[in-house]
Design a protein around this motif. Structure first.
Motif, mmCIF file in Angstrom:
data_model
loop_
_atom_site.group_PDB
_atom_site.id
_atom_site.type_symbol
_atom_site.label_atom_id
_atom_site.label_comp_id
_atom_site.label_asym_id
_atom_site.label_seq_id
_atom_site.Cartn_x
_atom_site.Cartn_y
_atom_site.Cartn_z
ATOM 1 N N VAL A 35 0.839 -1.193 0.000
ATOM 2 C CA VAL A 35 0.000 0.000 0.000
ATOM 3 C C VAL A 35 0.878 1.248 0.000
ATOM 4 O O VAL A 35 2.034 1.210 0.413
ATOM 5 C CB VAL A 35 -0.955 0.031 1.217
ATOM 6 C CG1 VAL A 35 -1.933 -1.131 1.162
ATOM 7 C CG2 VAL A 35 -0.176 0.027 2.525
ATOM 8 N N GLU A 36 0.298 2.334 -0.472
ATOM 9 C CA GLU A 36 0.995 3.613 -0.495
ATOM 10 C C GLU A 36 0.365 4.625 0.450
ATOM 11 O O GLU A 36 0.997 5.601 0.845
ATOM 12 C CB GLU A 36 1.011 4.173 -1.925
ATOM 13 C CG GLU A 36 1.746 3.279 -2.914
ATOM 14 C CD GLU A 36 1.583 3.743 -4.351
ATOM 15 O OE1 GLU A 36 0.949 4.803 -4.579
ATOM 16 O OE2 GLU A 36 2.069 3.041 -5.249
ATOM 17 N N MET A 37 -0.892 4.398 0.801
ATOM 18 C CA MET A 37 -1.606 5.318 1.690
ATOM 19 C C MET A 37 -2.366 4.519 2.736
ATOM 20 O O MET A 37 -2.970 3.490 2.425
ATOM 21 C CB MET A 37 -2.587 6.191 0.899
ATOM 22 C CG MET A 37 -3.451 7.101 1.764
ATOM 23 S SD MET A 37 -4.685 8.035 0.798
ATOM 24 C CE MET A 37 -3.609 9.241 0.010
ATOM 25 N N LEU A 52 -7.065 10.867 -2.930
ATOM 26 C CA LEU A 52 -6.379 9.956 -3.843
ATOM 27 C C LEU A 52 -5.769 10.724 -5.006
ATOM 28 O O LEU A 52 -4.624 10.470 -5.402
ATOM 29 C CB LEU A 52 -7.350 8.889 -4.351
ATOM 30 C CG LEU A 52 -7.921 7.946 -3.290
ATOM 31 C CD1 LEU A 52 -8.975 7.026 -3.909
ATOM 32 C CD2 LEU A 52 -6.828 7.128 -2.636
ATOM 33 N N MET A 63 -11.366 0.968 -2.195
ATOM 34 C CA MET A 63 -10.112 0.812 -1.458
ATOM 35 C C MET A 63 -10.113 -0.490 -0.668
ATOM 36 O O MET A 63 -11.094 -1.216 -0.631
ATOM 37 C CB MET A 63 -9.919 2.016 -0.519
ATOM 38 C CG MET A 63 -9.846 3.352 -1.244
ATOM 39 S SD MET A 63 -10.046 4.750 -0.122
ATOM 40 C CE MET A 63 -8.638 4.534 0.940
ATOM 41 N N VAL A 122 -2.457 8.454 -5.570
ATOM 42 C CA VAL A 122 -2.544 7.065 -5.129
ATOM 43 C C VAL A 122 -3.797 6.435 -5.730
ATOM 44 O O VAL A 122 -4.883 7.016 -5.683
ATOM 45 C CB VAL A 122 -2.594 6.977 -3.586
ATOM 46 C CG1 VAL A 122 -2.779 5.541 -3.132
ATOM 47 C CG2 VAL A 122 -1.334 7.578 -2.981
ATOM 48 N N LYS A 140 4.843 5.749 4.343
ATOM 49 C CA LYS A 140 3.530 5.760 3.709
ATOM 50 C C LYS A 140 2.825 7.089 3.979
ATOM 51 O O LYS A 140 3.043 7.728 5.012
ATOM 52 C CB LYS A 140 2.650 4.623 4.256
ATOM 53 C CG LYS A 140 3.295 3.251 4.272
ATOM 54 C CD LYS A 140 3.590 2.730 2.892
ATOM 55 C CE LYS A 140 4.194 1.328 2.960
ATOM 56 N NZ LYS A 140 4.600 0.836 1.622
ATOM 57 N N LYS A 141 1.989 7.486 3.057
ATOM 58 C CA LYS A 141 1.084 8.597 3.325
ATOM 59 C C LYS A 141 0.087 8.132 4.383
ATOM 60 O O LYS A 141 -0.521 7.069 4.250
ATOM 61 C CB LYS A 141 0.344 9.029 2.060
ATOM 62 C CG LYS A 141 1.245 9.600 0.976
ATOM 63 C CD LYS A 141 1.883 10.897 1.436
ATOM 64 C CE LYS A 141 2.752 11.505 0.332
ATOM 65 N NZ LYS A 141 3.468 12.715 0.802
ATOM 66 N N LYS A 142 -0.086 8.925 5.425
ATOM 67 C CA LYS A 142 -0.984 8.540 6.512
ATOM 68 C C LYS A 142 -1.928 9.697 6.825
ATOM 69 O O LYS A 142 -1.487 10.837 6.993
ATOM 70 C CB LYS A 142 -0.186 8.138 7.756
ATOM 71 C CG LYS A 142 0.630 6.859 7.562
ATOM 72 C CD LYS A 142 1.339 6.422 8.841
ATOM 73 C CE LYS A 142 2.423 7.409 9.257
ATOM 74 N NZ LYS A 142 3.473 7.555 8.219
ATOM 75 N N LYS A 201 -4.289 0.786 -3.846
ATOM 76 C CA LYS A 201 -3.046 0.942 -3.093
ATOM 77 C C LYS A 201 -3.275 1.717 -1.797
ATOM 78 O O LYS A 201 -2.322 2.196 -1.177
ATOM 79 C CB LYS A 201 -1.999 1.666 -3.930
ATOM 80 C CG LYS A 201 -1.499 0.862 -5.122
ATOM 81 C CD LYS A 201 -0.632 -0.315 -4.680
ATOM 82 C CE LYS A 201 -0.005 -1.016 -5.856
ATOM 83 N NZ LYS A 201 0.826 -2.176 -5.431
ATOM 84 N N ALA A 202 -4.531 1.857 -1.399
ATOM 85 C CA ALA A 202 -4.867 2.601 -0.184
ATOM 86 C C ALA A 202 -5.747 1.748 0.714
ATOM 87 O O ALA A 202 -6.643 1.041 0.244
ATOM 88 C CB ALA A 202 -5.586 3.905 -0.537
#
Length: 226
Positions: free
Chosen positions: A16-18, A163, A191, A168, A114-116, A172-173
């Motif tokens: 995942v990216e987010m 997104l 998601m 993203v 990661k983006k959080k 991937k989230a």
């Protein structure tokens, strides 16, 4: 029947990216302070106080719904006064017992690349006051409260601009939360959904919503996502 993946399995980790986190009942165990604030409000209005489990069951859709449900037959007659009493009391007592769930800071550090984002149906000011006091704020790219946007969970329109902003794709989230609104938000936006079963939300309701992943504790996220 689709198999729900749990934190007990190391195989099939999802990249995942987010990561989007709920707040009450996911990152912070805030139930007791919410319960005491609601019962203080009811007591001030000369209304019967409620058992803890009843009030916990009302949490998840924001303070207005919490008060509305807690008032029961006294809604809407006492709603405005109840909101005023609750807000004043909770502002002073929101950190009496509220604390992080075990492993929260370790998890946030583990996923530091990661983006959080926090997305909560709690008011923004309350949320940030708690994240500042518990030294969480710097871990997040954004904190979005119920009054921060036009839309609220589980409306997918809350997610779509994020997104696009961060580039993203939905697959991937992941949304991690202890409430049905968190699972529905993820599903509505295409998601990944991850239900946290150790929070304030109903375990049975979460499992019946068929999330993609479940975890009993937050540290299990390290075995689910990479």
């Amino acid at each position: 029947m689709r198999k729900i993946r749990t934190g007990g399995l190391r195989r099939d980790m999802k990249a995942v990216e987010m990561m989007i986190f709920d707040f009450d009942g996911t990152l912070v165990n805030s139930g007791d302070d919410l319960v005491s604030s609601v019962n203080h409000t009811l007591n001030r209005l000369d209304l019967p106080v409620l058992p803890k489990e009843n009030i916990i069951g009302f949490i998840g859709d924001g303070v207005q719904k919490l008060i509305e449900r807690s008032l029961g037959d006294a809604f809407p007659e006492h709603f405005e006064e109840a909101m005023s009493i609750f807000t004043a009391y909770y502002t002073e007592h929101m950190l009496d017992t509220t604390d992080l769930y075990p492993g929260v800071k370790d998890i946030l550090e583990h996923f530091r690349d990661k983006k959080k984002i926090i997305i909560t149906n709690k008011r923004y000011a309350f949320t940030v006051q708690i994240t500042n006091s518990l030294h969480l704020t710097h871990h997040f790219d954004e904190i979005i409260g119920v009054d921060s946007r036009t839309y609220r969970k589980p409306d997918r329109r809350l997610i779509q601009p994020l997104l696009r902003q961060y580039g993203v794709s939905p697959e991937k989230a992941v949304v991690v939360g202890d409430g049905i609104n968190d699972v529905l938000l993820a599903k509505n936006a295409g998601m990944i959904s991850c239900a946290f079963l150790g929070g304030l939300g109903s375990r049975e309701e979460l499992l019946s919503s068929k999330p993609d992943y479940v975890c009993e504790t937050l540290p299990e996220l390290t075995r689910l996502f990479c």
